[in-house]
Write a protein that holds these residues in place. Structure first.
Motif, PDB file in Angstrom:
ATOM      1  N   UNK A  78       0.868  -1.181   0.000  1.00  0.00           N
ATOM      2  CA  UNK A  78       0.000   0.000   0.000  1.00  0.00           C
ATOM      3  C   UNK A  78       0.902   1.228   0.000  1.00  0.00           C
ATOM      4  N   UNK A  79       0.387   2.320  -0.535  1.00  0.00           N
ATOM      5  CA  UNK A  79       1.134   3.574  -0.551  1.00  0.00           C
ATOM      6  C   UNK A  79       0.543   4.489   0.509  1.00  0.00           C
ATOM      7  N   UNK A  80       1.386   4.868   1.452  1.00  0.00           N
ATOM      8  CA  UNK A  80       0.988   5.788   2.521  1.00  0.00           C
ATOM      9  C   UNK A  80       1.853   7.041   2.431  1.00  0.00           C
ATOM     10  N   UNK A  81       1.223   8.206   2.463  1.00  0.00           N
ATOM     11  CA  UNK A  81       1.977   9.463   2.452  1.00  0.00           C
ATOM     12  C   UNK A  81       3.012   9.486   1.337  1.00  0.00           C
ATOM     13  N   UNK A  82       2.580   9.044   0.155  1.00  0.00           N
ATOM     14  CA  UNK A  82       3.410   9.071  -1.060  1.00  0.00           C
ATOM     15  C   UNK A  82       4.639   8.176  -0.989  1.00  0.00           C
ATOM     16  N   UNK A 114      -5.024   8.458  -7.349  1.00  0.00           N
ATOM     17  CA  UNK A 114      -3.966   8.443  -8.356  1.00  0.00           C
ATOM     18  C   UNK A 114      -2.831   9.411  -8.030  1.00  0.00           C
ATOM     19  N   UNK A 115      -3.007  10.215  -7.011  1.00  0.00           N
ATOM     20  CA  UNK A 115      -1.951  11.157  -6.622  1.00  0.00           C
ATOM     21  C   UNK A 115      -0.672  10.424  -6.222  1.00  0.00           C
ATOM     22  N   UNK A 116      -0.802   9.145  -5.859  1.00  0.00           N
ATOM     23  CA  UNK A 116       0.360   8.379  -5.389  1.00  0.00           C
ATOM     24  C   UNK A 116       0.948   7.459  -6.459  1.00  0.00           C
ATOM     25  N   UNK A 117       0.481   7.564  -7.689  1.00  0.00           N
ATOM     26  CA  UNK A 117       0.841   6.577  -8.713  1.00  0.00           C
ATOM     27  C   UNK A 117       2.346   6.516  -8.990  1.00  0.00           C
ATOM     28  N   UNK A 118       3.060   7.623  -8.815  1.00  0.00           N
ATOM     29  CA  UNK A 118       4.490   7.627  -9.121  1.00  0.00           C
ATOM     30  C   UNK A 118       5.366   7.142  -7.962  1.00  0.00           C
ATOM     31  N   UNK A 119       4.749   6.870  -6.825  1.00  0.00           N
ATOM     32  CA  UNK A 119       5.534   6.443  -5.665  1.00  0.00           C
ATOM     33  C   UNK A 119       6.298   5.151  -5.926  1.00  0.00           C
ATOM     34  N   UNK A 120       5.720   4.261  -6.735  1.00  0.00           N
ATOM     35  CA  UNK A 120       6.399   2.993  -7.024  1.00  0.00           C
ATOM     36  C   UNK A 120       7.676   3.219  -7.820  1.00  0.00           C
ATOM     37  N   UNK A 140       2.718  -1.334 -11.459  1.00  0.00           N
ATOM     38  CA  UNK A 140       1.279  -1.147 -11.657  1.00  0.00           C
ATOM     39  C   UNK A 140       0.643  -0.728 -10.336  1.00  0.00           C
ATOM     40  N   UNK A 141      -0.227   0.282 -10.419  1.00  0.00           N
ATOM     41  CA  UNK A 141      -0.855   0.873  -9.236  1.00  0.00           C
ATOM     42  C   UNK A 141      -2.372   0.782  -9.384  1.00  0.00           C
ATOM     43  N   UNK A 142      -3.044   0.424  -8.298  1.00  0.00           N
ATOM     44  CA  UNK A 142      -4.508   0.300  -8.308  1.00  0.00           C
ATOM     45  C   UNK A 142      -5.109   1.169  -7.204  1.00  0.00           C
TER      46      UNK A 142
END
Length: 197
Positions: A78-82, A114-120, A140-142
């Motif tokens: 999971x993405x938390x705080x970018x 989608x604000x966090x999509x680039x975190x990966x 890939x981000x969902x």
């Protein structure tokens, strides 16, 4: 393709993790292609041993062995705080520096928007590269809103999940014996010898 082993690592602290549900759907797809799969849920490891990087603790030692034996890794967070989860950071920190050498990695993420999509790509890809991964497949981000209701199965045959299915196909191709797949990423050939005379 030979006997390829894929280890999925999911790094959500939640007992009702959407990230883990997504991973199980991906593994079901891979099992249908006769790929040997296993799923490590990091929150099931001994937390004290994980945080202290105790490689001798049974759960951590078993995790290290599974990573070493895998040809490919699906690493989901999971993405938390970018950024990726602290649980994943602890899991990666316990691994040797070049634990991903020669391996193919598929990064997957889930998050609220989608604000966090680039975190990966900005947060995780450099870590995988520094650990020697042979090839890091396009991440890939969902979004959480894309998930079906709790308890409902996720099918990668559903058109809504076509992009994730495509990421899986790229991952599987990267695991093949095709000589072109071996050239994906940044292969490090032998350096030319320098004549010291």
């Amino acid at each position: 393709m030979g006997n390829r082993k894929v280890l999925a690592i999911s790094a959500s602290p939640s007992a009702t993790s959407k990230t883990a549900r997504m991973v199980e759907a991906v593994l079901e797809e891979l099992r249908g292609q006769k790929i040997d799969t296993e799923h490590v849920v990091l929150r099931h490891l001994d937390p004290g041993a994980l945080l202290s990087a105790d490689a001798q603790a049974p759960s951590v030692a078993a995790f290290l062995e599974k990573v070493a034996a895998a040809h490919g890794l699906i690493i989901a967070t999971p993405i938390y705080k970018a950024s990726f989860s602290g649980l994943l950071k602890a899991g990666l920190d316990v691994l040797p520096q070049f634990a991903l050498a020669g391996k193919v990695v598929l990064p997957l993420g889930t998050g609220g928007s989608l604000a966090h999509v680039l975190a990966l790509d900005y947060g995780l890809r450099p870590v995988f590269q520094s650990m020697g991964a042979r090839h890091v497949v396009q991440s890939h981000y969902i979004c959480e809103s894309d998930f079906p209701k709790t308890g409902e199965m996720i099918s990668l045959l559903d058109p809504l999940w076509a992009a994730l299915r495509h990421a899986c196909e790229n991952f599987v191709y990267s695991l093949t014996d095709d000589e072109r797949a071996a050239m994906l990423g940044h292969p490090r050939g032998a350096l030319p010898r320098v004549n010291s005379q």
